[in-house]
Write an enzyme that holds these catalytic residues in place. Structure first.
Site, mmCIF file in Angstrom:
data_model
loop_
_atom_site.group_PDB
_atom_site.id
_atom_site.type_symbol
_atom_site.label_atom_id
_atom_site.label_comp_id
_atom_site.label_asym_id
_atom_site.label_seq_id
_atom_site.Cartn_x
_atom_site.Cartn_y
_atom_site.Cartn_z
ATOM 1 N N LEU A 81 55.964 34.046 34.777
ATOM 2 C CA LEU A 81 54.783 34.076 33.898
ATOM 3 C C LEU A 81 54.019 35.360 34.099
ATOM 4 O O LEU A 81 53.353 35.863 33.202
ATOM 5 C CB LEU A 81 53.834 32.927 34.249
ATOM 6 C CG LEU A 81 54.324 31.499 34.036
ATOM 7 C CD1 LEU A 81 53.370 30.525 34.704
ATOM 8 C CD2 LEU A 81 54.419 31.227 32.544
ATOM 9 N N GLY A 82 54.081 35.847 35.301
ATOM 10 C CA GLY A 82 53.317 37.047 35.615
ATOM 11 C C GLY A 82 53.786 37.650 36.915
ATOM 12 O O GLY A 82 54.561 37.051 37.664
ATOM 13 N N THR A 106 50.704 40.913 43.134
ATOM 14 C CA THR A 106 50.768 42.014 44.080
ATOM 15 C C THR A 106 51.921 41.830 45.060
ATOM 16 O O THR A 106 52.615 42.772 45.407
ATOM 17 C CB THR A 106 49.442 42.069 44.874
ATOM 18 O OG1 THR A 106 48.368 41.998 43.946
ATOM 19 C CG2 THR A 106 49.339 43.339 45.675
ATOM 20 N N GLY A 138 54.237 39.114 44.850
ATOM 21 C CA GLY A 138 55.295 38.221 44.393
ATOM 22 C C GLY A 138 55.123 37.904 42.929
ATOM 23 O O GLY A 138 54.359 38.549 42.229
ATOM 24 N N VAL A 175 54.743 34.960 39.675
ATOM 25 C CA VAL A 175 54.180 33.655 39.325
ATOM 26 C C VAL A 175 55.120 32.988 38.321
ATOM 27 O O VAL A 175 55.442 33.579 37.292
ATOM 28 C CB VAL A 175 52.765 33.815 38.728
ATOM 29 C CG1 VAL A 175 52.180 32.463 38.351
ATOM 30 C CG2 VAL A 175 51.834 34.521 39.709
ATOM 31 N N ASP A 202 37.671 41.365 42.279
ATOM 32 C CA ASP A 202 38.761 41.890 41.443
ATOM 33 C C ASP A 202 38.693 41.279 40.047
ATOM 34 O O ASP A 202 39.699 40.813 39.504
ATOM 35 C CB ASP A 202 40.117 41.636 42.102
ATOM 36 C CG ASP A 202 41.197 42.593 41.603
ATOM 37 O OD1 ASP A 202 40.844 43.640 40.996
ATOM 38 O OD2 ASP A 202 42.386 42.310 41.807
HETATM 39 P P1 ADP Z 1 47.950 38.963 42.164
HETATM 40 O O1 ADP Z 1 47.063 38.526 43.259
HETATM 41 O O2 ADP Z 1 49.162 39.510 42.757
HETATM 42 O O3 ADP Z 1 47.315 39.876 41.160
HETATM 43 P P2 ADP Z 1 47.643 36.782 40.298
HETATM 44 O O4 ADP Z 1 47.178 35.519 40.912
HETATM 45 O O5 ADP Z 1 46.612 37.589 39.586
HETATM 46 O O6 ADP Z 1 48.409 37.654 41.390
HETATM 47 O O7 ADP Z 1 48.827 36.482 39.286
HETATM 48 C C1 ADP Z 1 49.544 37.534 38.640
HETATM 49 C C2 ADP Z 1 49.685 37.249 37.152
HETATM 50 O O8 ADP Z 1 50.420 36.024 36.977
HETATM 51 C C3 ADP Z 1 48.366 37.041 36.400
HETATM 52 O O9 ADP Z 1 47.814 38.267 35.964
HETATM 53 C C4 ADP Z 1 48.804 36.161 35.250
HETATM 54 O O10 ADP Z 1 49.364 36.934 34.210
HETATM 55 C C5 ADP Z 1 49.912 35.294 35.868
HETATM 56 N N1 ADP Z 1 49.360 34.012 36.367
HETATM 57 C C6 ADP Z 1 48.725 33.820 37.536
HETATM 58 N N2 ADP Z 1 48.326 32.550 37.692
HETATM 59 C C7 ADP Z 1 48.699 31.893 36.565
HETATM 60 C C8 ADP Z 1 48.546 30.545 36.106
HETATM 61 N N3 ADP Z 1 47.904 29.637 36.846
HETATM 62 N N4 ADP Z 1 49.028 30.221 34.875
HETATM 63 C C9 ADP Z 1 49.651 31.180 34.121
HETATM 64 N N5 ADP Z 1 49.833 32.471 34.503
HETATM 65 C C10 ADP Z 1 49.371 32.840 35.707
HETATM 66 MG MG MG Z 2 45.796 39.464 39.873
#
Ligand code: ADP
Ligand code: MG
Length: 387
Positions: free
Chosen positions: A119-120, A123, A125, A127, A249
C-alpha cells in the site's frame, strides 16, 4: 519518542554546516521508485531521520546524500514525480525467511498479507494490506488492516529504541485513540521484524489525493475540500497537543484517506506515522528532524521547539491542498531550508488571487516564523475559515 542525544544542541545555526548534511538520511536508502508518478511535477519526499547529525557522525549504512532535486510544483509543470522507495525487497525477504524458519511467526499465524503490492513505502519497510485469520476473523470488527512491517536489520540500535522504547512509536501510537488518527491495534515484535497492525485506510494518502485532483482539474483542492481535510488534521493535532505530544512529521504522506471511491469532501482524513512523535515534558525538544518541505523554521535554525512545529507543518499542508504546490520551491534541499528559515513563500498569483482572504489568513498565521505568534490547534479550528 525520546529526544535524540547525538544531534546538534540548540543554537547550532544552519551556517555551521552544510544543510544537505543535516538532511542526510541515516538509515534510509534512496532509490528510484517502482511506483513513479508520471504526472504534474512534484515528488514524494522521505523524512530525514536525524537532521541534526554532525557530518562524520553518520552511521556506516548511510549513503552519501545527494540533494534531492526540488521540482517546482505538484500541479503545473510536467516534471516527473518519483516516489523514493525506502525498501523495495522486504516482501521477498519475508518469503525467504518463511521458507527457512521452522516456526511461523505469530503475525503470520494471525494475519495473511493480501494484494499484489504494498500500500505504501515506509522509512524502514513496506505497508501491506492484510486480513485476520481463523478465530481472529470473528473477533475483529474490520476484515482488513494495514500491516507496517519494519525490518530490524535496517534499524540502528537507537532507532530500535525510537520504535519499541518506552516513549517510542509503538507505545505512543497505541495510546492514541481519536477519529482522525489511524488506529494502531496491536504489534508483533519478532526476531527479524516488527509489524504494526493498523486500521486500513483505503483512500491512499493526501499526497496522492492532491495529485489526483490536480490531474483532473489542473488545480488543488476546492475550498470545501480543503476545509474538511484541514479540520480533520487540526482536530488530530488538538488531541495530540493536549497530551503534549508533538508529531514532528506532519506532511501529505502521513495523512490518510479512510475511504476509497468517495469524494474528498465526504472522506475522513486520518493522521498516521508516529515514527518521529515525542512527548514534550516541558523543556522543549531539540532533535533536528522532519521533511524539508514541511519542517518548521525553528527546527532548521536549531533552537528548542514544541507543538508549534506541527502547526507550521499544518499551514504548509493547507497551502499544498489549495495550490497543489509546495510553498518553498528551490532546486536543492539547502535552498528550500534557507527559504523555510526566513519564511519566504508566496501567497500571491494564482490560485491565491482567486481565493478569498480567510484561507490565506489561516496559512499566513500558521506559517509565521515566530512560533509564539502561531495559533494553537484550538485557535486554528476556531478561525473564520474553519468555524
Ligand atoms: P514511515 O514511517 O516509514 O513513513 P508510514 O507509517 O508513513 O511509514 O507509512 C508509509 C506509507 O504507507 C504511507 O505514506 C501510506 O501511503 C501507507 N500507509 C501507512 N499506513 C497505512 C494504513 N493504515 N492504511 C493504508 N495505507 C497506509
Ligand atoms: Mg510516513
Amino acid at each position: 519518542m525520546h529526544e535524540h542525544s547525538g544531534g546538534y544542541g540548540g543554537g547550532m545555526g544552519i551556517n555551521s554546516t552544510s544543510l544537505s548534511d543535516l538532511l542526510a538520511p541515516t538509515i534510509r536508502e534512496r532509490k528510484p521508485s517502482k511506483m513513479g508518478l508520471d504526472v504534474m511535477g512534484g515528488y514524494r519526499r522521505d523524512s530525514a531521520v536525524h537532521l541534526g547529525d554532525l557530518p562524520g557522525d553518520t552511521p556506516e549504512c548511510c549513503e552519501p546524500h545527494e540533494p534531492t532535486p526540488h521540482n517546482s510544483s505538484i500541479a503545473g509543470d510536467n516534471v516527473g514525480m518519483v516516489r523514493e522507495e525506502s525498501c523495495s525487497n522486504l516482501f521477498d525477504d519475508l518469503i525467504q525467511t518463511e521458507d527457512t524458519q521452522p516456526d511461523k511467526s505469530e503475525f503470520e499465524d494471525k494475519y495473511a498479507l493480501v494484494g499484489n503490492g504494498p500500500l505504501g513505502e515506509g522509512t524502514f519497510g513496506l505497508v501491506w494490506r492484510c486480513t485476520p485469520k481463523g478465530k481472529l476473523k470473528e473477533v475483529r470488527e474490520d476484515k482488513e488492516f494495514a500491516a507496517k512491517i519494519v525490518r530490524k536489520a535496517r534499524l540502528q540500535p537507537r532507532d530500535m529504541k525510537y520504535l519499541l522504547g518506552e516513549d517510542g512509536e509503538v507505545k505512543l501510537h497505541l495510546t492514541m485513540k481519536h477519529p482522525h488518527i489511524c488506529e494502531l491495534l496491536e504489534y508483533f515484535d519478532e526476531p527479524g521484524t516488527v509489524t504494526l497492525i493498523l486500521e486500513y485506510c483505503r483512500g491512499g494518502d493526501l499526497f496522492d489525493a492532491i495529485v489526483a485532483q490536480s490531474k483532473t482539474t489542473g488545480r488543488g483542492f476546492t475550498e470545501k475540500q480543503a476545509i474538511i481535510a484541514s479540520k480533520h488534521v487540526l482536530s488530530a493535532l488538538q488531541y495530540l497537543h493536549r497530551q503534549k505530544v508533538v508529531h514532528r512529521d506532519i506532511k501529505c504522506e502521513n495523512i490518510l484517506l479512510k475511504h476509497t471511491g468517495i469524494a474528498v469532501e465526504d472522506n475522513i482524513f486520518k493522521l498516521c506515522d508516529f515514527g518521529f512523535a515525542a512527548h514534550d515534558s516541558g523543556d522543549g525538544l531539540s532533535d533536528r528532524l522532519g521533511s524539508p518541505d514541511t519542517v518548521a523554521p525553528e527546527i532548521v535554525v536549531g533552537t528548542k521547539y514544541s507543538t508549534p512545529v506541527d502547526m507550521w507543518s499544518a499551514g504548509v499542508l493547507v497551502y499544498m491542498m489549495l495550490s497543489a504546490t509546495p510553498p518553498f520551491y528551490a532546486p536543492t534541499d539547502n535552498e528550500v531550508l534557507r527559504k523555510v528559515k526566513t519564511g519566504s513563500y508566496n501567497l500571491s498569483g494564482e490560485p491565491w488571487d482567486s481565493l478569498p482572504k480567510p484561507p490565506k489568513d489561516l496559512i499566513a498565521s500558521l506559517m509565521t516564523v515566530d512560533p509564539k505568534k502561531r495559533p494553537s490547534a484550538d485557535e486554528a479550528l476556531s478561525c473564520g475559515w474553519l468555524s
